[in-house]
Write an enzyme that holds these catalytic residues in place. Sequence first.
Site, short mmCIF file in Angstrom:
data_model
loop_
_atom_site.label_atom_id
_atom_site.label_comp_id
_atom_site.label_asym_id
_atom_site.label_seq_id
_atom_site.Cartn_x
_atom_site.Cartn_y
_atom_site.Cartn_z
CG ASP A 1 -1.84 1.03 1.21
OD1 ASP A 1 -2.49 1.46 0.28
OD2 ASP A 1 -2.14 1.85 2.19
CG ASP B 1 -2.24 7.48 0.46
OD1 ASP B 1 -1.27 8.56 0.40
OD2 ASP B 1 -3.05 7.30 -0.49
#
Length: 343
Positions: free
Chosen positions: A27, A29
């Site tokens: 991922d 963010d």
Amino acid sequence: MSHQQDRVRPSGSATALNEAYDTALLDLDGVVYAGGEAIVHAVDSLAAARAGGMHLAYVTNNALRTPDAVAEHLTELGVPAEPSDVITSAQAVARLVADQLPSGARVLAIGGEGLRVALRERGLEPVESADDDPAAVVQGYGGPDMTWGRFAEASYAIRRGLPWFASNTDLTIPGARGIAPGNGAAVEVVRIATGAEPQVAGKPLPPMHRETVLRTGAQRPIVVGDRLDTDIEGAFNGGVDSLLVLTGVTDAAQLLAAPPEHRPTYVDRDLRGLLTGQPEVTPDMDAYRCGGWTALVRGDALALEGEGDALDGLRALCAAAWAFAGAGVCGLDAGKALASLRL
């Protein structure tokens, strides 16, 4: 551990994770960067993992930016990446739409450039208005400047009976100044206005996992994320292992309360966890040991004894909390135990 089993404690690994798994599905963010700036230790850790032969793929529910823009940003931060290394929920939802509509179909795009580029990649034509004869509505994160009129445009089209698709339903998104409303909040606006339900592509749902596997060809992947309800649940749904890093939205108290589908295989502070083995958590009667710590339940509270790395204490607490949740004990007070760790 298979996703069909309830995880009762974090797993251990004698081998460094970047050697045990061929691909890290990362991922962005809250894991690699926050508010446009690299998270501490991310650049060096990813460079070392890559140098050791691990393939790095960046998997994001944020549909705003194109893979080219994401790859350029990562490279500027010191994390060299190609557009082909980036998989977005915009790409996943575009494939979902293309599977149901003919090539060349018009689609009302409520979102940013990343969504429009992904739709064109699948042979679909993004349009701006409900009056442009669209065959469907697709909604993705459009950034903080998305106007109310865009939600109204989506509502007009959906109320005419058009199918509605959403890239993802993350309610929040981390930024430099804190936590802001995400695409899920915008989807709720349209849901309230129309009473309709969208088909959703992003994590933790299968279309995103499918898109990731198709684009990376991973054989032994590990999902790396900061969110229990997207990254970790997505790994659970896909039947693959996961590493939760504590650099984003999930804190220790939320981790202890996680249901089985939100329990990561491994837990670490940050991306340095990719470069090391993970300590084993071992049961000892009704207690759980990790490193120099022992966790157990006393009355209606979690208790922690020992000393050493605070993260080992958290791993032991997870094991105790998850085991007792499986035994029907819930609502354990973890405040005192967590305070002793000073995470």
